[in-house]
Design an enzyme around this catalytic site. Structure first.
Site, PDB file in Angstrom:
ATOM      1  N   ASN A 147     -14.235  11.784  24.263  1.00 22.59           N
ATOM      2  CA  ASN A 147     -13.285  12.272  23.262  1.00 22.59           C
ATOM      3  C   ASN A 147     -12.612  13.539  23.778  1.00 22.59           C
ATOM      4  O   ASN A 147     -13.257  14.344  24.456  1.00 22.59           O
ATOM      5  CB  ASN A 147     -14.016  12.574  21.942  1.00 22.59           C
ATOM      6  CG  ASN A 147     -13.036  12.770  20.799  1.00 22.59           C
ATOM      7  OD1 ASN A 147     -12.168  11.938  20.580  1.00 22.59           O
ATOM      8  ND2 ASN A 147     -13.172  13.865  20.087  1.00 22.59           N
TER       9      ASN A 147
ATOM     10  N   THR B  99      -2.504   4.428  18.100  1.00 20.59           N
ATOM     11  CA  THR B  99      -1.058   4.640  18.069  1.00 20.59           C
ATOM     12  C   THR B  99      -0.411   3.826  16.957  1.00 20.59           C
ATOM     13  O   THR B  99      -0.317   2.604  17.051  1.00 20.59           O
ATOM     14  CB  THR B  99      -0.446   4.275  19.446  1.00 20.59           C
ATOM     15  OG1 THR B  99      -1.035   5.135  20.416  1.00 20.59           O
ATOM     16  CG2 THR B  99       1.056   4.469  19.436  1.00 20.59           C
ATOM     17  N   ASP B 100       0.020   4.527  15.911  1.00 20.19           N
ATOM     18  CA  ASP B 100       0.636   3.854  14.766  1.00 20.19           C
ATOM     19  C   ASP B 100       1.929   4.549  14.348  1.00 20.19           C
ATOM     20  O   ASP B 100       2.411   4.375  13.243  1.00 20.19           O
ATOM     21  CB  ASP B 100      -0.357   3.793  13.590  1.00 20.19           C
ATOM     22  CG  ASP B 100      -0.878   5.173  13.211  1.00 20.19           C
ATOM     23  OD1 ASP B 100      -0.466   6.175  13.850  1.00 20.19           O
ATOM     24  OD2 ASP B 100      -1.691   5.266  12.276  1.00 20.19           O
TER      25      ASP B 100
ATOM     26  N   MET C 244      -6.074   1.338  19.208  1.00 16.45           N
ATOM     27  CA  MET C 244      -5.943   1.367  17.743  1.00 16.45           C
ATOM     28  C   MET C 244      -5.311   2.651  17.207  1.00 16.45           C
ATOM     29  O   MET C 244      -4.940   2.722  16.044  1.00 16.45           O
ATOM     30  CB  MET C 244      -7.330   1.208  17.102  1.00 16.45           C
ATOM     31  CG  MET C 244      -8.086  -0.042  17.515  1.00 16.45           C
ATOM     32  SD  MET C 244      -7.199  -1.569  17.172  1.00 16.45           S
ATOM     33  CE  MET C 244      -7.062  -1.509  15.408  1.00 16.45           C
TER      34      MET C 244
ATOM     35  N   GLN D 184     -12.118   7.567  11.865  1.00 16.28           N
ATOM     36  CA  GLN D 184     -11.956   6.134  12.025  1.00 16.28           C
ATOM     37  C   GLN D 184     -12.894   5.559  13.103  1.00 16.28           C
ATOM     38  O   GLN D 184     -13.297   4.397  13.032  1.00 16.28           O
ATOM     39  CB  GLN D 184     -10.482   5.864  12.347  1.00 16.28           C
ATOM     40  CG  GLN D 184     -10.046   4.423  12.277  1.00 16.28           C
ATOM     41  CD  GLN D 184     -10.247   3.770  10.920  1.00 16.28           C
ATOM     42  OE1 GLN D 184      -9.916   4.322   9.876  1.00 16.28           O
ATOM     43  NE2 GLN D 184     -10.835   2.587  10.939  1.00 16.28           N
TER      44      GLN D 184
ATOM     45  N   LYS E  67       0.874  -1.179   0.000  1.00 14.71           N
ATOM     46  CA  LYS E  67       0.000   0.000   0.000  1.00 14.71           C
ATOM     47  C   LYS E  67       0.904   1.220   0.000  1.00 14.71           C
ATOM     48  O   LYS E  67       1.825   1.312   0.824  1.00 14.71           O
ATOM     49  CB  LYS E  67      -0.908   0.012   1.226  1.00 14.71           C
ATOM     50  CG  LYS E  67      -1.813   1.249   1.252  1.00 14.71           C
ATOM     51  CD  LYS E  67      -2.877   1.158   2.305  1.00 14.71           C
ATOM     52  CE  LYS E  67      -2.360   1.511   3.671  1.00 14.71           C
ATOM     53  NZ  LYS E  67      -3.454   1.617   4.665  1.00 14.71           N
TER      54      LYS E  67
ATOM     55  N   SER F  73      -5.570  10.445  17.905  1.00 15.77           N
ATOM     56  CA  SER F  73      -4.173  10.732  17.549  1.00 15.77           C
ATOM     57  C   SER F  73      -3.450  11.367  18.725  1.00 15.77           C
ATOM     58  O   SER F  73      -2.669  12.294  18.563  1.00 15.77           O
ATOM     59  CB  SER F  73      -4.097  11.612  16.302  1.00 15.77           C
ATOM     60  OG  SER F  73      -5.265  12.337  16.092  1.00 15.77           O
TER      61      SER F  73
HETATM   62  P1  NAD Z   1      -9.231  12.014  12.852  1.00 15.07           P
HETATM   63  O1  NAD Z   1      -8.326  13.157  12.593  1.00 15.07           O
HETATM   64  O2  NAD Z   1     -10.478  11.886  12.065  1.00 15.07           O
HETATM   65  O3  NAD Z   1      -9.649  12.027  14.407  1.00 15.07           O
HETATM   66  C1  NAD Z   1      -8.669  12.269  15.400  1.00 15.07           C
HETATM   67  C2  NAD Z   1      -9.145  11.818  16.767  1.00 15.07           C
HETATM   68  O4  NAD Z   1      -8.107  12.051  17.709  1.00 15.07           O
HETATM   69  C3  NAD Z   1     -10.344  12.568  17.287  1.00 15.07           C
HETATM   70  O5  NAD Z   1     -11.010  11.760  18.218  1.00 15.07           O
HETATM   71  C4  NAD Z   1      -9.687  13.783  17.963  1.00 15.07           C
HETATM   72  O6  NAD Z   1     -10.531  14.350  18.953  1.00 15.07           O
HETATM   73  C5  NAD Z   1      -8.471  13.131  18.587  1.00 15.07           C
HETATM   74  N1  NAD Z   1      -7.319  14.024  18.685  1.00 15.07           N
HETATM   75  C6  NAD Z   1      -6.838  14.883  17.745  1.00 15.07           C
HETATM   76  N2  NAD Z   1      -5.721  15.491  18.205  1.00 15.07           N
HETATM   77  C7  NAD Z   1      -5.505  15.004  19.453  1.00 15.07           C
HETATM   78  C8  NAD Z   1      -4.517  15.246  20.441  1.00 15.07           C
HETATM   79  N3  NAD Z   1      -3.514  16.102  20.242  1.00 15.07           N
HETATM   80  N4  NAD Z   1      -4.604  14.573  21.613  1.00 15.07           N
HETATM   81  C9  NAD Z   1      -5.596  13.679  21.826  1.00 15.07           C
HETATM   82  N5  NAD Z   1      -6.548  13.415  20.922  1.00 15.07           N
HETATM   83  C10 NAD Z   1      -6.516  14.071  19.757  1.00 15.07           C
HETATM   84  O7  NAD Z   1      -8.320  10.712  12.741  1.00 15.07           O
HETATM   85  P2  NAD Z   1      -8.785   9.208  12.478  1.00 15.07           P
HETATM   86  O8  NAD Z   1      -8.741   8.932  11.019  1.00 15.07           O
HETATM   87  O9  NAD Z   1     -10.035   8.941  13.237  1.00 15.07           O
HETATM   88  O10 NAD Z   1      -7.549   8.411  13.110  1.00 15.07           O
HETATM   89  C11 NAD Z   1      -7.390   8.356  14.519  1.00 15.07           C
HETATM   90  C12 NAD Z   1      -6.045   7.723  14.843  1.00 15.07           C
HETATM   91  O11 NAD Z   1      -6.013   6.376  14.366  1.00 15.07           O
HETATM   92  C13 NAD Z   1      -4.841   8.410  14.194  1.00 15.07           C
HETATM   93  O12 NAD Z   1      -3.775   8.436  15.121  1.00 15.07           O
HETATM   94  C14 NAD Z   1      -4.495   7.501  13.030  1.00 15.07           C
HETATM   95  O13 NAD Z   1      -3.155   7.608  12.637  1.00 15.07           O
HETATM   96  C15 NAD Z   1      -4.813   6.150  13.648  1.00 15.07           C
HETATM   97  N6  NAD Z   1      -5.033   5.054  12.697  1.00 15.07           N
HETATM   98  C16 NAD Z   1      -4.555   3.837  13.050  1.00 15.07           C
HETATM   99  C17 NAD Z   1      -4.736   2.762  12.190  1.00 15.07           C
HETATM  100  C18 NAD Z   1      -4.231   1.405  12.587  1.00 15.07           C
HETATM  101  O14 NAD Z   1      -4.205   0.497  11.750  1.00 15.07           O
HETATM  102  N7  NAD Z   1      -3.876   1.202  13.818  1.00 15.07           N
HETATM  103  C19 NAD Z   1      -5.399   2.942  10.968  1.00 15.07           C
HETATM  104  C20 NAD Z   1      -5.930   4.197  10.667  1.00 15.07           C
HETATM  105  C21 NAD Z   1      -5.751   5.252  11.554  1.00 15.07           C
END
Ligand code: NAD
Length: 320
Positions: free
Chosen positions: A159, A221-222, A219, A138, A67, A199
């Site tokens: 949240n 933390t990546d 989920m 997500q 990917k 995030s």
């Molecule tokens: P998004 O930007 O749509 O949402 C972000 C989320 O994190 C919201 O709930 C927001 O309130 C919160 N947030 C934003 N900044 C923050 C901060 N500084 N401190 C605490 N919380 C904060 O993102 P998303 O697409 O929902 O992704 C969320 C997380 O999941 C990201 O870290 C992304 O990289 C990760 N992710 C992981 C996988 C995996 O396979 N593990 C796959 C996709 C996404």
């Protein structure tokens, strides 16, 4: 090669199909039949973008590929979402490119499948209250996929940006599940299963919040530096992950590991539970699944969607 455009994915791929594809590849990883290649992730110095590749080879399913994509924070001005990715599959017998598949929705579905798989195999008996930490893009997918198990009767949500919870509440309502926004101490005390998908770069869910028996799917933390859980909570739980190397370097367990609160041998690949090689939850009070997101998940769901697209005449054939 076959081309399956992003616009076709929603009509082809279901959360159930993603669940089956990802569960199968986690099992292949545990049997040593599938492995991930080292991840490449680069800040390219243009548009603040993070670009990279996640790839691997599943010898059992003969899925080979990668990917490519990443995060472009300024995409709104182009009318595009910030996460952009494409999956490329190659013929494992010849090396010839076999398919190009839109990877945006597939990424969301394979990530949601991952936490749902951990819930299937690790949730405490009789679990019925789901706690959601996170309410971004997500989170909606994680909630839908978890709800598909049919075991949850209500959802608690928290949240860091509370105004975002209304949308998660709407998703819960759509799924017929009562939803309540609560503080973290209540969420940790009442939820039998918790999914964190933010995030965050510092712990949100603390050790004192969680009263077991509980299963936590971490989920969000990546990347190095991200963190959602208190390392003390990690230290007292039974630990599982999709891939050990990623978990300890870029996943949630990087922090407890760096503080010497856990050792590598404390973390079990969830594939071993799926194949029956590990008892899973056992007598543990708290289990944590660190879902870091591996390339093989992407290949598995992409291969499944190419098959569906071909069956339904929605794949385009291109000579290259
Ligand atoms: P998004 O930007 O749509 O949402 C972000 C989320 O994190 C919201 O709930 C927001 O309130 C919160 N947030 C934003 N900044 C923050 C901060 N500084 N401190 C605490 N919380 C904060 O993102 P998303 O697409 O929902 O992704 C969320 C997380 O999941 C990201 O870290 C992304 O990289 C990760 N992710 C992981 C996988 C995996 O396979 N593990 C796959 C996709 C996404």
């Amino acid at each position: 090669m076959w081309v399956v455009p992003e616009s076709e994915i929603a009509g082809l791929m279901t959360p159930e199909a993603a669940f089956d594809a990802v569960e199968a590849v986690f099992a292949s990883m545990a049997r040593g039949e599938a492995y991930n290649f080292p991840v490449v992730r680069e800040a390219i110095g243009h548009e603040d973008a993070l670009y990279g590749f996640k790839g691997g080879f599943d010898r059992a399913a003969l899925n080979l590929g990668l990917k490519a994509g990443g995060y472009w924070p300024n995409n709104q001005k182009h009318g595009l979402i910030n996460h952009q990715s494409t999956v490329f599959l190659f013929d494992a017998d010849t090396g010839k490119v076999a398919a190009a598949v839109g990877g945006n929705l597939l990424t969301a579905l394979r990530t949601a499948a991952s936490s749902a798989i951990s819930i299937k195999h690790l949730a405490p008996a009789g679990a019925e209250v789901l706690g959601m930490i996170g309410a971004g893009h997500q989170a909606q997918f994680q909630l839908r996929s978890a709800a598909a198990s049919g075991r949850f009767t209500r959802v608690l949500g928290w949240n860091p940006h509370p105004e975002m919870l209304a949308r998660l509440g709407e998703t819960a309502a759509e799924l017929g599940l009562p939803f309540e926004a609560v503080e973290l101490d209540r969420l940790g005390a009442e939820a039998d299963v918790i999914i964190s998908i933010t995030s965050a770069f510092s712990p949100l869910l603390l050790d004192v919040h969680v009263k077991g028996p509980t299963h936590i799917a971490a989920m969000g933390t990546d990347t190095k530096g991200k963190q959602e859980l208190d390392p003390a909570l990690v230290a007292r739980a039974r630990l599982f992950t999709d891939e050990l190397a990623q978990s300890l370097s870029i996943g949630e367990f990087q922090h407890a590991s760096a503080q010497n609160l856990i050792s590598d041998s404390d973390v079990t690949a969830i594939g071993r539970v799926i194949t029956g090689d590990h008892e899973g939850r056992g007598e543990a009070e708290i289990t944590i699944f660190d879902g870091t997101g591996v390339g093989l998940q992407d290949l598995a769901v992409a291969a499944a969607v190419v098959e569906l697209a071909r069956q339904q005449g929605k794949a385009q054939k291109v000579d290259i």
